[in-house]
Each structure stands twice: as structure tokens, then as C-alpha cells.
Design a protein around this motif. Structure first.
Motif, PDB file in Angstrom:
ATOM      1  N   LYS A 202      40.903  40.658  30.431  1.00 54.07           N
ATOM      2  CA  LYS A 202      39.832  41.265  31.231  1.00 54.07           C
ATOM      3  C   LYS A 202      40.335  41.790  32.570  1.00 54.07           C
ATOM      4  O   LYS A 202      39.771  42.733  33.125  1.00 54.07           O
ATOM      5  CB  LYS A 202      38.725  40.237  31.464  1.00 54.07           C
ATOM      6  CG  LYS A 202      37.970  39.853  30.192  1.00 54.07           C
ATOM      7  CD  LYS A 202      36.858  38.864  30.486  1.00 54.07           C
ATOM      8  CE  LYS A 202      36.098  38.506  29.210  1.00 54.07           C
ATOM      9  NZ  LYS A 202      35.015  37.514  29.464  1.00 54.07           N
ATOM     10  N   GLU A 203      41.393  41.176  33.107  1.00 61.17           N
ATOM     11  CA  GLU A 203      41.884  41.632  34.415  1.00 61.17           C
ATOM     12  C   GLU A 203      42.572  42.991  34.354  1.00 61.17           C
ATOM     13  O   GLU A 203      42.864  43.597  35.389  1.00 61.17           O
ATOM     14  CB  GLU A 203      42.840  40.605  35.027  1.00 61.17           C
ATOM     15  CG  GLU A 203      44.092  40.315  34.216  1.00 61.17           C
ATOM     16  CD  GLU A 203      43.932  39.100  33.324  1.00 61.17           C
ATOM     17  OE1 GLU A 203      44.953  38.475  33.002  1.00 61.17           O
ATOM     18  OE2 GLU A 203      42.782  38.794  32.961  1.00 61.17           O
ATOM     19  N   VAL A 204      42.872  43.472  33.148  1.00 58.74           N
ATOM     20  CA  VAL A 204      43.478  44.802  32.995  1.00 58.74           C
ATOM     21  C   VAL A 204      42.366  45.841  32.992  1.00 58.74           C
ATOM     22  O   VAL A 204      41.507  45.856  32.113  1.00 58.74           O
ATOM     23  CB  VAL A 204      44.288  44.888  31.690  1.00 58.74           C
ATOM     24  CG1 VAL A 204      44.901  46.275  31.533  1.00 58.74           C
ATOM     25  CG2 VAL A 204      45.378  43.826  31.660  1.00 58.74           C
ATOM     26  N   LYS A 205      42.369  46.719  33.987  1.00 59.77           N
ATOM     27  CA  LYS A 205      41.326  47.742  34.113  1.00 59.77           C
ATOM     28  C   LYS A 205      41.598  48.903  33.154  1.00 59.77           C
ATOM     29  O   LYS A 205      42.749  49.228  32.852  1.00 59.77           O
ATOM     30  CB  LYS A 205      41.260  48.263  35.542  1.00 59.77           C
ATOM     31  CG  LYS A 205      40.979  47.188  36.586  1.00 59.77           C
ATOM     32  CD  LYS A 205      41.027  47.787  37.983  1.00 59.77           C
ATOM     33  CE  LYS A 205      40.815  46.717  39.038  1.00 59.77           C
ATOM     34  NZ  LYS A 205      40.936  47.270  40.424  1.00 59.77           N
TER      35      LYS A 205
END
Length: 533
Positions: free
Chosen positions: A467-470
Motif C-alpha cells: 500500500k505504501e507504493v503510490k
């Protein structure tokens, strides 16, 4: 009033509109083709007997095509190898091998992507597998997020170009060329592509070292012979499988279908070897089979294929059979083989239905003089050969945003292949023209897998990324690699030798200088006996 001259553009436009609606491509092709076929009969452009060519071509060119049997074999091989643990072992060992240098994890992803591309041949599986394995490690050691997403997507799409890619098999079939020649033509661009990727990583390590830092020393758990042993345990079996599939085909020992069948069996053997439940007896049988295969190969190369040759390969075949039975005995591998069968069935059915639909469309399209219309359109482009190549590459680049390569190969390629042969033959010769054209389109379609916002590789990456990868990191990260792939397309167009360099040179024979001399033989006069009374 609809005239014969307006029918081809109407068919093409109708196909585009129908596909934009979102109806399945295979049935869209058949529906548009048959609809315009009955309209052409009503308008008197041809009669109902002309449509008899459709079932004839379906049975003659699709269902009876032995080359297309290679598709399920290679699909099954890729489905097994993508989940058997080979990628994890290779990425771990390569990461530790290259870890001490800047960009080491990037180099390992690129190299493993190249090797996996040569034994799996599926973009989706490779992008997903490599992202799940490598992305957390690269994030942990401080790699730039955009570099991470870019290198993972790019190294996954290289599988489209590296033999034995399914794309190349389909292109060879649709262009009417040898699969072996298509593979030989693809080796140059695929190696250059890897060098471009590695070069970009090297330059980034010089100018922005913080983006690609080395792996800390305390994180490298393997050193010395233990590290090299783990690397070789991944590379050597993969190299053997690549030789079994590609080497036998290029040496003329096996057809693409036979090579695919050996690759499918080899994938099961490779999966069994990498299983933690593989028995000690199985490992002994593997060693015996490998030794026997080596003896048989040496005898076949340097002596006559006698009794020793037959016994050696009989032992090898028995060892392969034993290992396959071992694979069935292991529950995880049994489930893996079942999943491979299911994946193969789905993809093979999809390909067959697209082929049947494209046959319906192409027969009617040619019946209303669509080939003449398309040839006039493409040969009248400004710039001659180079204008044609630039237009076609731009067209394929944008069409590949929306269509899978199977659909492009079965719908568009049969229509433009005769025109490409006519236009490109003066540049590289008639034998190499379609090989050059096919490899060029393969590099192009690889590029479209990466282009934001429609690139399929980016969708696969988004689906498995944390989720932290945009999403913006995925899209911006892809752009430099798209640029490198576009450079590769330009190099293939500007320097055909990158494709044709490994092909057999055509024999320059002047037919006017050929003389056939038949020696004079003096025969005794024929004796027919006394005349009949």
C-alpha cells in the motif's frame, strides 16, 4: 449507397466500435466478419459460396496447424516454472552476488528477468513473481521507489522478446516464417535490451548513488563457495532447460512443438528438483540420468549412434519418468501441475477462439478487396520504407494499449504482412524482411506493456505492490524504461543487422549462369522383333 471501395474502411471502423463497447474480441471478430459478409452477399460483391472458405481455413489453418500445438506446451512450461520456487532462489542468490556494488539488486533483477524470460515466456507471471520477491527487499535497503517499480516492470516485459517467447511463435506462424529464424532474429535485440537496462542502472549509480545503494555487509548471509553453489543451482538447471528447448530447435533436432513438449516435461523435472520434499532416491536418479545423458550426447557427437547411445538415453528417459512420478507424489507439486493444466486450458481456448473469429473477419475483408485498399493506403505514405515503418510502429504502439498481443497478431498482422514483405524486401532481402518486421513489432509491443496509464505490466505491478507504493511512483518510474525500450525500437529500425546478423545469408545465385550438363550415353538400337502379321 455502399460501394465496394467503402466496404473495407467500414469493416475496420465497425470492428473498432464493437471492441470499444467491450464485447469479447473473439466473438466481436466473428460477428463483424459474418455481418459484413452477408451484407456483401446482399449487395452482390460475392455469393454465398465464397463464405465456404471460412470453415476450410478454420480446419486447415487453425485446427490442423501443428505449429500452434507449441502454444499449450510453452504455456504449461511457464505456468509450472513461475510458481515452483526457481525465481525466489535465483533472485536471492543473485542479489547476494551483486549486492556489494551500487545497483546490485537492480542488476540481479535484470539478469534473473532475462533468464526467467527464456524459460517461462509470460509477462504477467514474471512481473508478479519478481515484484512479490524483490520489491520488499529493495525497499528495505533504501532503493528509490521509482527505480524499483520501473526495473521490476521492465525486466518482466523482456520475456516478450527473449526466446522461446510465445509472442515469437505466434508471429512466426502468422508471418509464415520459421520459428527458429524468428528466435535467431530476436537474440540480438534482447541482449541489447538487457545491456541498455544494465547501462541505465550503472549511470544511475554514478550520478544518483543514493537511488541504488549497495546491500549492507551484515545483510549478506552467503559468501564464497556457498554463494556460488546457490547461484549455480539456479543457473545450471535453467541453462539445461533452455538448451533442451532452444538448442534442439535451432540445431534442427526438434520442431517447435517437439521442443515445447520437452520443455513441459523439463519444467516438471525442474519443479521437482527445487521442491524441499524431493527424495534422496530421486536425487540419485537425477545424477544417474544426467550422467547417462552426457554419455549419450558425447557418443552421438563423436561416434555412431549405436547400442551405447541408445542405452544411455534409455537411462535418461527412465530417470525423467521417475522424477515426474516423484513430482506427482509430492502434494504441493501435484496441485501445481493441476493449476498449470487449468491455466493452459484457458489460454489455449482463448487463442483458438480468437483465431476462429479472426478467420471469419479476414476472409470477408479480403473478399471485399480489403487487401488492395490497405496496400494502397500504406504504400502511399510519405517517406517510403521509413515512413511505412514509423507509421506501423506508431499504430501498433497505440493499438497495444487496448489489445493483447494475440489479438494484434491474429487481426492486424495477416493484413499488413504481405505489404511489409513487398516494401521491406529491397532493404534486407526477401528472406529476412518478415523476420526483421516481426522482431521489430515484438520490441514495440513490449514497449506498450510499460506505457502509462494503460500498460498491462503496470496493472500487474499495482495489483501486488504494498500500500505504501503510490500509483504515481509506478507510472513515473516506468517512463525512463519506456524511453530505453523506444531507443531499442529505433535501433532495430535503423540497424536491421541487429536482427538479421544471426540469420543464414541467402545464396546469391545467378539463374542465367546455371548449366545442367547431361552426359551422352550410347544405347544399342532397340530390337522390336519381326513385324506383326
Amino acid at each position: 449507397m455502399i460501394t465496394l471501395q467503402t466496404m473495407p474502411p467500414l469493416m475496420f471502423g465497425g470492428l473498432v466500435v464493437a471492441m470499444l463497447i467491450g464485447f469479447p474480441v473473439a466473438f466481436t471478430l466473428a460477428a463483424v466478419g459474418l455481418s459484413f459478409g452477408f451484407l456483401a452477399i446482399h449487395l452482390g460483391f460475392f455469393d454465398l459460396n465464397f463464405l465456404q472458405a471460412i470453415p476450410g481455413r478454420v480446419f486447415g489453418s487453425v485446427l490442423s496447424n501443428e505449429l500452434l500445438l507449441a502454444i499449450p506446451f510453452f504455456t504449461f512450461m511457464g505456468a509450472i516454472l513461475e510458481r515452483c520456487g526457481l525465481a525466489e532462489d535465483m533472485l536471492d542468490s543473485m542479489g547476494q552476488l551483486f549486492g556489494p556494488i551500487r545497483g546490485g539488486l537492480g542488476y540481479s533483477v535484470i539478469i534473473v528477468g532475462f533468464i526467467l524470460g527464456a524459460i517461462t515466456g509470460t509477462v504477467a507471471a514474471q512481473v508478479i513473481a519478481m515484484a512479490l520477491i524483490s520489491m520488499p527487499v529493495m525497499i528495505r535497503y533504501g532503493y528509490n521507489m521509482r527505480y524499483i517499480t520501473g526495473v521490476l516492470a521492465a525486466s518482466g516485459t523482456i520475456t516478450q522478446l527473449v526466446p522461446p517467447s510465445l509472442v515469437l511463435i505466434v508471429l512466426a506462424d502468422q508471418l509464415g516464417k520459421s520459428v527458429g529464424d524468428m528466435y535467431l532474429g530476436a537474440w540480438g535485440p534482447s541482449v541489447f535490451q538487457i545491456l541498455l537496462f544494465a547501462g541505465y542502472t550503472f549511470v544511475l549509480g554514478i550520478f544518483k548513488p543514493s537511488h541504488v545503494p549497495p546491500v549492507p555487509k551484515d545483510a549478506r548471509t552467503l559468501t564464497g563457495w556457498a554463494l556460488w553453489k546457490k547461484c549455480l543451482m539456479g543457473i545450471i538447471p535453467s541453462a539445461v532447460l533452455i538448451f533442451v528447448v532452444l538448442g534442439t530447435m535451432m540445431m534442427g533436432l526438434a520442431t517447435p512443438t517437439e521442443a515445447g513438449a520437452m520443455g513441459a516435461v523439463g519444467a516438471i523435472v525442474l519443479a521437482a528438483i527445487h521442491s524441499k520434499d524431493f527424495s534422496t532416491t530421486g536425487r540419485k536418479v537425477l545424477i544417474i540420468g544426467a550422467i547417462a545423458g552426457g554419455i549419450g550426447t558425447m557418443v552421438g557427437m563423436f561416434a555412431t549412434e549405436g547400442l551405447i547411445f541408445k542405452l544411455a538415453f534409455a537411462a535418461t528417459y527412465l530417470a525423467v519418468l521417475w522424477i515426474c512420478l516423484e513430482a506427482v507424489r509430492i502434494p504441493d507439486l501435484r496441485d501445481l501441475i493441476k493449476q498449470g493444466y487449468e491455466t493452459t486450458m484457458r489460454i489455449t481456448c482463448m487463442v483458438t477462439f480468437i483465431l476462429i473469429g479472426s478467420t471469419c473477419f479476414s476472409v470477408v475483408f479480403l473478399g471485399v478487396s480489403g487487401g488492395v485498399w490497405l496496400e494502397h493506403l500504406l504504400t502511399s505514405l510519405p517517406g517510403g520504407v521509413w515512413g511505412f515503418l514509423i507509421f506501423i510502429n506508431l499504430f501498433i504502439f497505440f493499438v497495444a494499449f487496448f489489445l493483447d498481443f494475440f489479438e494484434i497478431a491474429f487481426i492486424i498482422l495477416p493484413m499488413i504482412a504481405p505489404i511489409a514483405q513487398k516494401i521491406l524486401a529491397p532493404v534486407v532481402g526477401p528472406d529476412a524482411a518478415l523476420i526483421w518486421f516481426g522482431v521489430m513489432l515484438c520490441v514495440n509491443m513490449q514497449t506498450s506493456f510499460m506505457h502509462p496509464p494503460f500498460g498491462f505490466a503496470l496493472f500487474y505491478l499495482r495489483g501486488v505492490a504494498p500500500k505504501e507504493v503510490k500509483s504515481s511512483d509506478i507510472y513515473w518510474g516506468a517512463l525512463p524504461w519506456v524511453g530505453l525500450q523506444m531507443v531499442m525500437v529505433a535501433l532495430v529500425i535503423a540497424f536491421p543487422i541487429t536482427v538479421t546478423g544471426l540469420l543464414d545469408k541467402p545464396a546469391n545465385v545467378d539463374l542465367n549462369q546455371i548449366r545442367i550438363e547431361v552426359p551422352q550415353i550410347d544405347l544399342p538400337p532397340l530390337d522390336f522383333g519381326p513385324p506383326a502379321k
